[in-house]
Scaffold this active site. Structure first.
Site, PDB file in Angstrom:
ATOM      1  N   GLU A   1      34.169  -2.605  44.048  1.00  0.00           N
ATOM      2  CA  GLU A   1      34.021  -2.232  42.641  1.00  0.00           C
ATOM      3  C   GLU A   1      35.365  -2.420  41.933  1.00  0.00           C
ATOM      4  OE1 GLU A   1      34.386   2.002  41.300  1.00  0.00           O
ATOM      5  OE2 GLU A   1      33.302   2.387  43.164  1.00  0.00           O
TER       6      GLU A   1
ATOM      7  N   CYS B   1      30.401   2.479  44.729  1.00  0.00           N
ATOM      8  CA  CYS B   1      30.795   2.529  46.140  1.00  0.00           C
ATOM      9  C   CYS B   1      29.724   2.020  47.100  1.00  0.00           C
ATOM     10  CB  CYS B   1      31.173   3.962  46.514  1.00  0.00           C
ATOM     11  SG  CYS B   1      32.563   4.606  45.570  1.00  0.00           S
TER      12      CYS B   1
ATOM     13  N   HIS C   1      29.341   8.901  52.742  1.00  0.00           N
ATOM     14  CA  HIS C   1      30.322   8.379  51.801  1.00  0.00           C
ATOM     15  C   HIS C   1      31.226   9.540  51.395  1.00  0.00           C
ATOM     16  CE1 HIS C   1      32.263   6.715  48.337  1.00  0.00           C
ATOM     17  NE2 HIS C   1      31.700   7.608  47.542  1.00  0.00           N
TER      18      HIS C   1
END
Length: 455
Positions: free
Chosen positions: A81, A115, A260
């Site tokens: 990103e 993400c 994550h």
């Protein structure tokens, strides 16, 4: 063939800043970052490091350590990103490695959604391996990101690094998805986004972001349990008729659960949320949990402190057993954005080493906006090459250079000021870089980015 993960390489800058030092520099209460966020140190890039150079280094180290013939790679896909160009992919920069081999038949480009990009790249790659287009060659997936925030409460949740994953047949770590062990949740939300094309800084709604993350866990886990039950049904003869019975999935069926991790306290919240979901679905009995909580609508409890604290309490032991070891790399390097989940996978292998063999790992990938997935990995055999890589990572972490917050802030200020510059040669501090590493040499008058390898 068992297609999956054969090897993993992790590259991060040589410099870091201590979260304890940042607490003092930012004049916040002691422990706000180290205890409140569960972060220890944070990697950050020098003026001449960017997502492309990080990816160049991760890929270069992977192919050299694994002694891979570049002609045997048929796919190279990026998750990021942190793009440096609105048209040219980071993947195309890496094609410079293939020039001498003459191999330009390499599928893949960049995947972008906060993400989640590396997970999208990984799924694309595994699907390619099982498709009629597969030609018998290896594939590489790379996550590469730099997480930098404006001065303020979000800045300590930064970090950076690149992770290169080698995919191929007869792998020690495989995707346990043959029976639908994968679920996803996508929606249109505005918890974290980057609308300012001239700025690296995101717009973040912190409270909404946490709610969206926990909501994605709820929805992914609900769907995961449904798919698991459908793939584990059997006919059972009763007294007067035959009925279908469904086996329910629960967290005792996995050895580790990885998430994550924008910061490690979020992982604590995530595991507690998973245990809460298990409690609702499987009617588990936890001492001290108020049964009245079952009457609350699940989507109304995402910011409920009573629910969170109750299940953080009852999940402490299982968190230590199934989750805590996965926090190591995030605690040392910070938020890796697309690489965060795979840094957690490296962490658990680094801590477990050969003992990871035979283990089942639940993975949860999240990208704001929202894109999220939950899936299972199985360690079928000892991942010796990844264990070797983990040893190198430990040595690199021990040999980093600590930078004081004042210099860290100065470097970030320069990066921000020069972000859109042309005819620019960044300062190159070789003493603050790893030997034989790639870096940005210059951005010419037309905006072309030129990279070099320093000795």
């Amino acid at each position: 063939m068992d297609f999956g993960i054969i090897d993993i390489e992790f590259y991060f800058p040589k410099v870091y800043v201590s979260q304890t030092d940042l607490e003092e520099y930012d004049k916040v209460s002691k422990g706000k970052y180290t205890i409140g966020l569960l972060q220890t140190n944070m990697a950050f890039p020098l003026e001449n490091e960017d997502p492309v150079s990080l990816a160049l280094n991760a890929f270069d180290r992977l192919i050299k350590r694994s002694n891979i013939d570049l002609r045997t790679i048929g796919r190279l896909e990026i998750g990021t990103e942190s793009s440096v160009d609105r048209s040219k992919s980071i993947k195309t920069h890496l094609m410079k490695f293939f020039e001498e081999s003459g191999n330009n038949d390499v599928l893949g480009v960049d995947n972008i959604n906060a993400c989640y990009g590396a997970t999208a790249a990984l799924f694309n790659t595994i699907n390619w391996c099982h498709s009629p287009f597969y030609d018998g060659r290896y594939a590489v997936v790379i996550s590469t990101d730099i997480a930098i925030y404006e001065k303020g409460p979000a800045r300590p949740t930064g970090g950076c690094g690149a992770i290169a994953i080698l995919i191929g047949p007869n792998a020690p770590i495989v995707f346990e998805n043959d029976h639908g062990y994968c679920s996803s949740y996508f929606s249109n939300d505005w918890d974290f986004y980057k609308p300012k094309m001239s700025s690296s800084y995101p717009v973040v709604d912190g409270k909404l972001s946490i709610g969206c993350y926990l909501g994605a866990i709820d929805n992914c886990y609900d769907s995961f349990q449904q798919k698991f039950a459908l793939s584990h049904k059997k006919k059972v003869s009763k007294t007067e008729k035959t009925e279908t019975e469904y086996q329910k999935f629960n967290l005792s069926m996995v050895d580790f659960a990885l998430f994550h991790s924008p910061f490690n306290k979020m992982v604590v919240k995530s595991w507690a949320r998973m245990v809460y979901n298990d409690w609702l679905e499987n009617n588990q009995d936890f001492e001290g949990i108020d049964e009245e909580l079952r009457k609350k609508k699940k989507n109304e409890t995402r910011w409920d402190r009573n629910v969170e604290n109750s299940f953080r309490g009852v999940s402490k032991q299982s968190y230590k057993e199934k989750v805590e070891k996965s926090n190591y790399i995030c605690a040392q390097c910070g938020n890796l954005y697309t690489g965060s989940l795979y840094g957690s996978l490296l962490s658990i292998i680094l801590k477990e080493k050969q003992q990871i063999t035979g283990k089942r790992i639940l993975m949860f990938s999240y990208g704001s906006g929202i894109a999220s997935s939950m899936f299972l990995l199985k360690v079928k055999s000892c991942p010796d090459r990844i264990i070797e890589s983990c040893s190198n990572i430990e040595n690199m972490l021990k040999n980093r250079t600590k930078i004081q917050p004042e210099q860290y802030t100065e470097i970030l200020t320069i990066r921000d000021e020069k972000k859109n510059s042309f005819s620019y040669q960044p300062n190159c501090r070789k003493d603050l870089m790893w030997e034989n590493s790639w870096c940005l040499k210059e951005i010419n008058e037309k905006g072309k980015r030129i990279y070099q390898k320093i000795n």
